[in-house]
Design a protein around this motif. Structure first.
Motif, short mmCIF file in Angstrom:
data_model
loop_
_atom_site.label_atom_id
_atom_site.label_comp_id
_atom_site.label_asym_id
_atom_site.label_seq_id
_atom_site.Cartn_x
_atom_site.Cartn_y
_atom_site.Cartn_z
N ILE A 46 8.26 3.88 4.05
CA ILE A 46 8.32 2.90 2.96
C ILE A 46 8.05 3.59 1.62
O ILE A 46 8.71 3.31 0.61
CB ILE A 46 7.30 1.77 3.21
N ALA A 47 7.06 4.48 1.62
CA ALA A 47 6.75 5.22 0.39
C ALA A 47 7.92 6.13 0.01
O ALA A 47 8.28 6.24 -1.17
CB ALA A 47 5.48 6.05 0.59
N ALA A 48 8.52 6.79 0.99
CA ALA A 48 9.64 7.69 0.71
C ALA A 48 10.81 6.92 0.11
O ALA A 48 11.47 7.40 -0.82
CB ALA A 48 10.06 8.42 1.98
N LEU A 49 11.10 5.74 0.66
CA LEU A 49 12.21 4.94 0.14
C LEU A 49 11.98 4.57 -1.32
O LEU A 49 12.90 4.69 -2.15
CB LEU A 49 12.37 3.67 0.99
N TRP A 50 10.78 4.14 -1.66
CA TRP A 50 10.48 3.79 -3.06
C TRP A 50 10.63 5.02 -3.94
O TRP A 50 11.18 4.95 -5.05
CB TRP A 50 9.06 3.24 -3.17
N LEU A 51 10.18 6.18 -3.45
CA LEU A 51 10.21 7.39 -4.25
C LEU A 51 11.64 7.82 -4.56
O LEU A 51 11.97 8.14 -5.71
CB LEU A 51 9.47 8.51 -3.51
N VAL A 52 12.51 7.82 -3.55
CA VAL A 52 13.89 8.27 -3.80
C VAL A 52 14.64 7.26 -4.67
O VAL A 52 15.57 7.63 -5.39
CB VAL A 52 14.65 8.51 -2.48
N CYS A 94 0.83 -1.21 0.00
CA CYS A 94 0.00 0.00 0.00
C CYS A 94 0.86 1.26 0.00
O CYS A 94 0.54 2.24 -0.69
CB CYS A 94 -0.92 -0.01 1.21
N MET A 95 1.94 1.25 0.75
CA MET A 95 2.79 2.44 0.82
C MET A 95 3.51 2.67 -0.51
O MET A 95 3.72 3.82 -0.92
CB MET A 95 3.80 2.31 1.96
N ARG A 96 3.88 1.61 -1.19
CA ARG A 96 4.50 1.78 -2.51
C ARG A 96 3.48 2.27 -3.53
O ARG A 96 3.83 3.02 -4.45
CB ARG A 96 5.14 0.47 -2.95
N ALA A 97 2.22 1.88 -3.38
CA ALA A 97 1.17 2.42 -4.25
C ALA A 97 1.02 3.92 -4.02
O ALA A 97 0.83 4.69 -4.97
CB ALA A 97 -0.15 1.70 -3.97
N VAL A 98 1.12 4.35 -2.76
CA VAL A 98 1.09 5.78 -2.46
C VAL A 98 2.26 6.49 -3.16
O VAL A 98 2.09 7.56 -3.76
CB VAL A 98 1.16 6.01 -0.93
N ALA A 99 3.44 5.89 -3.08
CA ALA A 99 4.63 6.50 -3.68
C ALA A 99 4.47 6.64 -5.19
O ALA A 99 4.86 7.66 -5.77
CB ALA A 99 5.86 5.66 -3.35
N ARG A 100 3.89 5.65 -5.83
CA ARG A 100 3.70 5.73 -7.28
C ARG A 100 2.72 6.85 -7.64
O ARG A 100 2.91 7.55 -8.63
CB ARG A 100 3.20 4.38 -7.82
N ARG A 101 1.70 7.03 -6.83
CA ARG A 101 0.76 8.13 -7.07
C ARG A 101 1.45 9.49 -6.91
O ARG A 101 1.21 10.41 -7.69
CB ARG A 101 -0.43 8.02 -6.11
N VAL A 102 2.29 9.58 -5.89
CA VAL A 102 3.03 10.83 -5.68
C VAL A 102 3.94 11.12 -6.87
O VAL A 102 4.01 12.26 -7.36
CB VAL A 102 3.86 10.75 -4.38
N LEU A 103 4.64 10.10 -7.35
CA LEU A 103 5.54 10.30 -8.49
C LEU A 103 4.77 10.71 -9.74
O LEU A 103 5.21 11.60 -10.48
CB LEU A 103 6.33 9.01 -8.75
N ARG A 104 3.60 10.11 -9.97
CA ARG A 104 2.79 10.50 -11.13
C ARG A 104 2.36 11.96 -11.01
O ARG A 104 2.36 12.70 -12.00
CB ARG A 104 1.56 9.59 -11.26
N PHE A 105 2.00 12.37 -9.80
CA PHE A 105 1.62 13.77 -9.58
C PHE A 105 2.78 14.71 -9.87
O PHE A 105 2.62 15.73 -10.53
CB PHE A 105 1.13 13.94 -8.14
#
Length: 322
Positions: A40-46, A8-19
Protein backbone atom coordinates in the motif's frame (compact mmCIF):
# COMPACT_ATOMS: atom_id res chain seq x y z
CA UNK A 1 -7.40 -6.16 13.55
CA UNK A 2 -5.97 -4.19 10.66
CA UNK A 3 -7.83 -0.98 11.50
CA UNK A 4 -6.52 2.08 9.62
CA UNK A 5 -4.07 -0.14 7.75
CA UNK A 6 -4.21 1.87 4.52
CA UNK A 7 -3.99 5.16 6.42
CA UNK A 8 -0.89 4.01 8.33
CA UNK A 9 0.85 2.64 5.26
CA UNK A 10 0.27 5.87 3.35
CA UNK A 11 1.73 7.78 6.30
CA UNK A 12 4.82 5.58 5.96
CA UNK A 13 4.98 6.39 2.25
CA UNK A 14 4.82 10.13 2.91
CA UNK A 15 7.70 9.85 5.38
CA UNK A 16 9.74 7.92 2.82
CA UNK A 17 9.06 10.56 0.16
CA UNK A 18 10.09 13.37 2.53
CA UNK A 19 13.32 11.50 3.26
CA UNK A 20 14.05 11.03 -0.46
CA UNK A 21 13.43 14.72 -1.14
CA UNK A 22 15.57 15.83 1.82
CA UNK A 23 18.47 13.61 0.77
CA UNK A 24 17.96 14.47 -2.92
CA UNK A 25 17.63 10.78 -3.79
CA UNK A 26 15.83 9.57 -6.88
CA UNK A 27 15.58 5.76 -6.83
CA UNK A 28 14.65 3.72 -9.87
CA UNK A 29 12.78 1.01 -7.94
CA UNK A 30 10.70 0.51 -4.81
CA UNK A 31 10.32 -3.00 -3.38
CA UNK A 32 7.51 -3.67 -0.92
CA UNK A 33 8.26 -6.36 1.67
CA UNK A 34 4.65 -7.58 1.92
CA UNK A 35 1.93 -7.19 -0.70
CA UNK A 36 -1.01 -6.13 1.50
CA UNK A 37 1.01 -3.98 3.91
CA UNK A 38 4.07 -2.20 2.50
CA UNK A 39 2.50 -2.72 -0.93
CA UNK A 40 0.00 0.00 0.00
CA UNK A 41 2.86 2.36 0.84
CA UNK A 42 4.68 1.48 -2.39
CA UNK A 43 1.57 2.18 -4.48
CA UNK A 44 1.15 5.64 -2.92
CA UNK A 45 4.85 6.36 -3.43
CA UNK A 46 4.95 5.49 -7.14
CA UNK A 47 1.75 7.47 -7.71
CA UNK A 48 3.02 10.59 -5.94
CA UNK A 49 6.80 10.76 -6.35
CA UNK A 50 6.55 12.79 -9.58
CA UNK A 51 8.85 10.62 -11.70
CA UNK A 52 8.98 7.14 -13.20
CA UNK A 53 9.45 4.52 -10.49
CA UNK A 54 9.36 0.75 -10.93
CA UNK A 55 7.46 -1.25 -8.31
CA UNK A 56 8.33 -4.73 -7.03
CA UNK A 57 6.19 -6.47 -4.43
CA UNK A 58 6.75 -9.62 -2.37
CA UNK A 59 3.88 -11.86 -1.28
CA UNK A 60 4.16 -13.46 2.16
CA UNK A 61 1.19 -15.73 2.65
CA UNK A 62 1.07 -15.85 6.44
CA UNK A 63 0.58 -12.07 6.65
CA UNK A 64 -1.00 -11.18 3.30
CA UNK A 65 -3.84 -13.68 3.54
CA UNK A 66 -5.15 -11.88 6.63
CA UNK A 67 -5.96 -8.85 4.50
CA UNK A 68 -6.92 -10.55 1.25
CA UNK A 69 -9.30 -13.06 2.83
CA UNK A 70 -10.77 -11.11 5.73
CA UNK A 71 -10.72 -7.43 4.74
CA UNK A 72 -12.92 -7.64 1.67
CA UNK A 73 -13.21 -3.88 1.34
CA UNK A 74 -9.46 -3.81 0.61
CA UNK A 75 -9.63 -6.06 -2.44
CA UNK A 76 -10.07 -3.17 -4.89
CA UNK A 77 -6.96 -1.54 -3.41
CA UNK A 78 -5.06 -4.84 -3.60
CA UNK A 79 -6.07 -5.17 -7.25
CA UNK A 80 -4.62 -1.71 -7.89
CA UNK A 81 -1.34 -2.85 -6.32
CA UNK A 82 -1.32 -5.94 -8.55
CA UNK A 83 -2.07 -3.84 -11.64
CA UNK A 84 0.67 -1.31 -10.89
CA UNK A 85 3.38 -3.77 -9.84
CA UNK A 86 6.03 -4.53 -12.44
CA UNK A 87 6.97 -7.80 -10.70
CA UNK A 88 5.28 -9.81 -7.96
CA UNK A 89 7.53 -12.17 -6.01
CA UNK A 90 5.81 -15.13 -4.38
CA UNK A 91 7.86 -16.03 -1.31
CA UNK A 92 4.95 -18.29 -0.30
CA UNK A 93 4.46 -20.52 -3.34
CA UNK A 94 1.53 -22.20 -1.58
CA UNK A 95 -0.40 -18.90 -1.47
CA UNK A 96 -0.05 -18.11 -5.18
CA UNK A 97 -3.26 -19.96 -6.25
CA UNK A 98 -5.28 -18.08 -3.62
CA UNK A 99 -3.89 -14.74 -4.77
CA UNK A 100 -4.87 -15.53 -8.34
CA UNK A 101 -8.33 -16.68 -7.27
CA UNK A 102 -9.19 -13.31 -5.76
CA UNK A 103 -7.11 -10.96 -7.91
CA UNK A 104 -6.63 -10.69 -11.67
CA UNK A 105 -2.85 -10.81 -12.06
CA UNK A 106 -0.93 -11.33 -15.29
CA UNK A 107 1.13 -14.55 -15.10
CA UNK A 108 4.02 -12.78 -16.84
CA UNK A 109 4.65 -10.53 -13.84
CA UNK A 110 4.62 -13.34 -11.23
CA UNK A 111 7.64 -15.36 -10.14
CA UNK A 112 8.94 -17.27 -7.12
CA UNK A 113 11.56 -15.76 -4.81
CA UNK A 114 12.34 -18.03 -1.83
CA UNK A 115 13.95 -16.76 1.33
CA UNK A 116 17.73 -16.99 1.47
CA UNK A 117 19.03 -19.80 3.69
CA UNK A 118 22.56 -19.89 5.10
CA UNK A 119 23.68 -23.48 4.43
CA UNK A 120 22.99 -23.62 0.68
CA UNK A 121 26.51 -22.74 -0.43
CA UNK A 122 27.10 -26.31 -1.61
CA UNK A 123 24.73 -28.93 -3.03
CA UNK A 124 23.22 -31.34 -0.47
CA UNK A 125 25.08 -34.55 0.24
CA UNK A 126 23.87 -37.86 1.69
CA UNK A 127 24.92 -38.97 5.18
CA UNK A 128 24.31 -42.13 7.23
CA UNK A 129 21.19 -41.75 9.36
CA UNK A 130 20.80 -42.40 13.08
CA UNK A 131 17.40 -43.67 14.30
CA UNK A 132 16.02 -40.30 15.40
CA UNK A 133 13.64 -37.69 14.00
CA UNK A 134 14.12 -34.00 14.73
CA UNK A 135 11.88 -30.95 15.23
CA UNK A 136 13.50 -27.51 14.99
CA UNK A 137 11.39 -24.60 16.20
CA UNK A 138 10.93 -21.70 18.57
CA UNK A 139 9.07 -23.29 21.49
CA UNK A 140 7.12 -20.09 22.09
CA UNK A 141 5.20 -20.67 18.83
CA UNK A 142 4.92 -24.45 19.26
CA UNK A 143 1.16 -24.48 18.62
CA UNK A 144 1.53 -22.88 15.19
CA UNK A 145 4.39 -25.26 14.43
CA UNK A 146 2.21 -28.28 15.24
CA UNK A 147 4.48 -29.68 17.95
CA UNK A 148 1.63 -31.12 20.03
CA UNK A 149 0.35 -33.03 17.00
CA UNK A 150 3.84 -34.37 16.33
CA UNK A 151 4.13 -35.63 19.91
CA UNK A 152 0.69 -37.29 19.83
CA UNK A 153 1.47 -39.00 16.51
CA UNK A 154 4.94 -39.97 17.68
CA UNK A 155 3.54 -41.50 20.89
CA UNK A 156 1.55 -43.89 18.72
CA UNK A 157 4.45 -44.44 16.32
CA UNK A 158 6.95 -45.42 19.00
CA UNK A 159 4.71 -48.28 20.16
CA UNK A 160 5.77 -50.15 17.02
CA UNK A 161 9.13 -48.41 16.59
CA UNK A 162 10.55 -48.16 20.13
CA UNK A 163 14.12 -47.75 18.90
CA UNK A 164 13.42 -44.56 16.92
CA UNK A 165 13.74 -41.40 18.99
CA UNK A 166 12.80 -37.75 18.59
CA UNK A 167 14.89 -34.66 19.34
CA UNK A 168 13.38 -31.20 19.82
CA UNK A 169 15.85 -28.43 19.04
CA UNK A 170 14.97 -24.85 19.93
CA UNK A 171 14.65 -22.33 22.69
CA UNK A 172 11.75 -20.57 24.35
CA UNK A 173 10.56 -18.92 27.52
CA UNK A 174 10.81 -21.06 30.68
CA UNK A 175 7.05 -21.58 30.71
CA UNK A 176 7.18 -22.83 27.11
CA UNK A 177 9.91 -25.33 27.94
CA UNK A 178 7.93 -26.45 30.99
CA UNK A 179 4.80 -26.95 28.88
CA UNK A 180 6.63 -29.09 26.31
CA UNK A 181 8.29 -31.07 29.11
CA UNK A 182 4.87 -31.70 30.63
CA UNK A 183 3.45 -32.84 27.28
CA UNK A 184 6.32 -35.29 26.85
CA UNK A 185 5.78 -36.63 30.37
CA UNK A 186 2.00 -36.93 29.99
CA UNK A 187 2.46 -38.95 26.79
CA UNK A 188 5.02 -41.19 28.54
CA UNK A 189 7.75 -40.24 26.07
CA UNK A 190 10.53 -39.29 28.47
CA UNK A 191 12.68 -42.23 27.35
CA UNK A 192 12.24 -41.42 23.66
CA UNK A 193 12.14 -37.62 23.36
CA UNK A 194 15.05 -35.29 24.11
CA UNK A 195 14.80 -31.51 24.49
CA UNK A 196 18.12 -30.30 23.10
CA UNK A 197 17.60 -26.58 23.61
CA UNK A 198 19.18 -23.77 21.60
CA UNK A 199 21.87 -24.51 19.02
CA UNK A 200 23.85 -22.09 16.90
CA UNK A 201 23.40 -22.28 13.15
CA UNK A 202 26.77 -23.97 12.78
CA UNK A 203 25.93 -26.56 15.43
CA UNK A 204 22.56 -27.24 13.81
CA UNK A 205 24.06 -27.74 10.35
CA UNK A 206 26.55 -30.24 11.80
CA UNK A 207 23.83 -32.26 13.54
CA UNK A 208 21.07 -32.23 10.93
CA UNK A 209 22.56 -34.78 8.46
CA UNK A 210 22.48 -37.56 11.07
CA UNK A 211 18.70 -37.44 11.58
CA UNK A 212 16.14 -39.58 9.78
CA UNK A 213 14.02 -36.56 8.87
CA UNK A 214 12.85 -33.12 9.93
CA UNK A 215 9.29 -33.29 11.30
CA UNK A 216 7.49 -29.92 11.33
CA UNK A 217 3.85 -29.85 10.11
CA UNK A 218 3.26 -26.13 10.68
CA UNK A 219 -0.20 -24.62 10.41
CA UNK A 220 0.52 -21.21 8.92
CA UNK A 221 4.00 -20.33 7.75
CA UNK A 222 5.24 -17.94 5.08
CA UNK A 223 8.15 -20.10 3.91
CA UNK A 224 10.02 -21.97 6.64
CA UNK A 225 13.77 -21.73 6.09
CA UNK A 226 14.49 -24.77 8.27
CA UNK A 227 12.97 -27.04 5.59
CA UNK A 228 15.61 -25.90 3.11
CA UNK A 229 18.28 -26.25 5.78
CA UNK A 230 17.19 -29.87 6.27
CA UNK A 231 17.17 -30.63 2.55
CA UNK A 232 20.66 -29.20 2.15
CA UNK A 233 21.71 -31.41 5.05
CA UNK A 234 20.52 -34.32 2.92
CA UNK A 235 17.52 -35.38 5.04
CA UNK A 236 13.85 -35.61 4.02
CA UNK A 237 11.14 -33.40 5.53
CA UNK A 238 7.63 -33.79 6.90
CA UNK A 239 5.87 -30.48 6.24
CA UNK A 240 2.42 -28.91 6.22
CA UNK A 241 0.32 -29.03 3.08
CA UNK A 242 -0.80 -25.59 1.90
CA UNK A 243 1.74 -23.69 3.96
CA UNK A 244 5.48 -23.20 4.48
CA UNK A 245 7.61 -24.63 1.70
CA UNK A 246 4.67 -26.33 -0.03
CA UNK A 247 4.56 -25.37 -3.70
CA UNK A 248 8.31 -25.58 -4.27
CA UNK A 249 8.73 -29.36 -4.14
CA UNK A 250 5.87 -31.06 -6.02
CA UNK A 251 8.16 -32.55 -8.66
CA UNK A 252 10.67 -33.91 -6.14
CA UNK A 253 10.55 -36.95 -3.83
CA UNK A 254 12.19 -35.17 -0.90
CA UNK A 255 9.55 -35.40 1.82
CA UNK A 256 5.92 -35.93 2.77
CA UNK A 257 3.24 -33.24 3.00
CA UNK A 258 0.48 -33.68 5.59
CA UNK A 259 -2.63 -31.78 6.57
CA UNK A 260 -1.62 -29.68 9.60
CA UNK A 261 -3.34 -30.99 12.72
CA UNK A 262 -4.09 -34.44 11.26
CA UNK A 263 -2.22 -36.76 13.61
CA UNK A 264 -3.23 -39.80 11.55
CA UNK A 265 -1.43 -38.34 8.51
CA UNK A 266 1.59 -37.41 10.61
CA UNK A 267 1.71 -40.98 11.96
CA UNK A 268 1.58 -42.41 8.47
CA UNK A 269 4.29 -40.00 7.30
CA UNK A 270 6.58 -41.01 10.17
CA UNK A 271 6.26 -44.61 9.03
CA UNK A 272 6.91 -43.65 5.41
CA UNK A 273 9.97 -41.55 6.16
CA UNK A 274 11.51 -44.13 8.46
CA UNK A 275 10.65 -47.20 6.38
CA UNK A 276 11.84 -45.72 3.09
CA UNK A 277 14.49 -43.40 4.45
CA UNK A 278 17.28 -44.60 2.19
CA UNK A 279 15.17 -43.96 -0.92
CA UNK A 280 14.35 -40.43 0.21
CA UNK A 281 17.97 -39.64 0.98
CA UNK A 282 19.05 -40.96 -2.40
CA UNK A 283 16.32 -38.89 -4.10
CA UNK A 284 17.54 -35.77 -2.32
CA UNK A 285 21.10 -36.52 -3.38
CA UNK A 286 19.99 -37.05 -6.98
CA UNK A 287 18.02 -33.78 -6.90
CA UNK A 288 20.89 -31.75 -5.48
CA UNK A 289 21.33 -29.82 -8.74
CA UNK A 290 17.65 -28.83 -8.81
CA UNK A 291 17.66 -27.88 -5.13
CA UNK A 292 20.81 -25.84 -5.64
CA UNK A 293 19.26 -24.02 -8.59
CA UNK A 294 16.08 -23.19 -6.65
CA UNK A 295 17.40 -22.36 -3.22
CA UNK A 296 21.13 -21.52 -3.31
CA UNK A 297 21.61 -17.93 -2.25
CA UNK A 298 23.93 -17.17 -5.17
CA UNK A 299 21.18 -18.10 -7.64
CA UNK A 300 18.47 -16.20 -5.77
CA UNK A 301 20.67 -13.09 -5.58
CA UNK A 302 21.59 -13.32 -9.26
CA UNK A 303 17.94 -13.49 -10.29
CA UNK A 304 17.03 -10.58 -8.05
CA UNK A 305 20.04 -8.54 -9.18
CA UNK A 306 19.01 -9.06 -12.79
CA UNK A 307 15.54 -7.70 -12.00
CA UNK A 308 17.02 -4.64 -10.29
CA UNK A 309 19.33 -3.96 -13.23
CA UNK A 310 16.37 -4.28 -15.57
CA UNK A 311 14.46 -1.78 -13.42
CA UNK A 312 17.40 0.62 -13.49
CA UNK A 313 17.74 0.33 -17.27
CA UNK A 314 14.01 0.94 -17.67
CA UNK A 315 14.18 3.99 -15.42
CA UNK A 316 17.21 5.40 -17.28
CA UNK A 317 15.48 4.95 -20.63
CA UNK A 318 12.34 6.65 -19.34
CA UNK A 319 14.36 9.61 -18.05
CA UNK A 320 16.05 10.05 -21.42
CA UNK A 321 12.81 9.90 -23.38
CA UNK A 322 11.68 13.44 -24.34
Amino acid sequence: MGMLLAHCMRAVARRVLRFLETEKLRPSTVHAHKFAFEGIAALWLVDNCGYELRMLVSVRGEADQKVLLYKRTYRRLLQRIADRADLIYHVSAWFRPTMNRYLDISPSKQTLLPNIVANTTTPPASHPAEPRFVCVLNLDIRKRKGLRDVLVAYAEFQKTHPNIGLDIIGHGRPESVDDVTRQVRDLDLEQNVRLIGRLSGEELFVRLPSYLALVLPSFNETFGMVYVEALFAGIPILYGRGTGIDGYLEDLLVGVAVTPGKTSEILQALGELSGNNTAYREAISNARGILFERFAQVNILNRYRADLLDSHAHSTQAAQTP
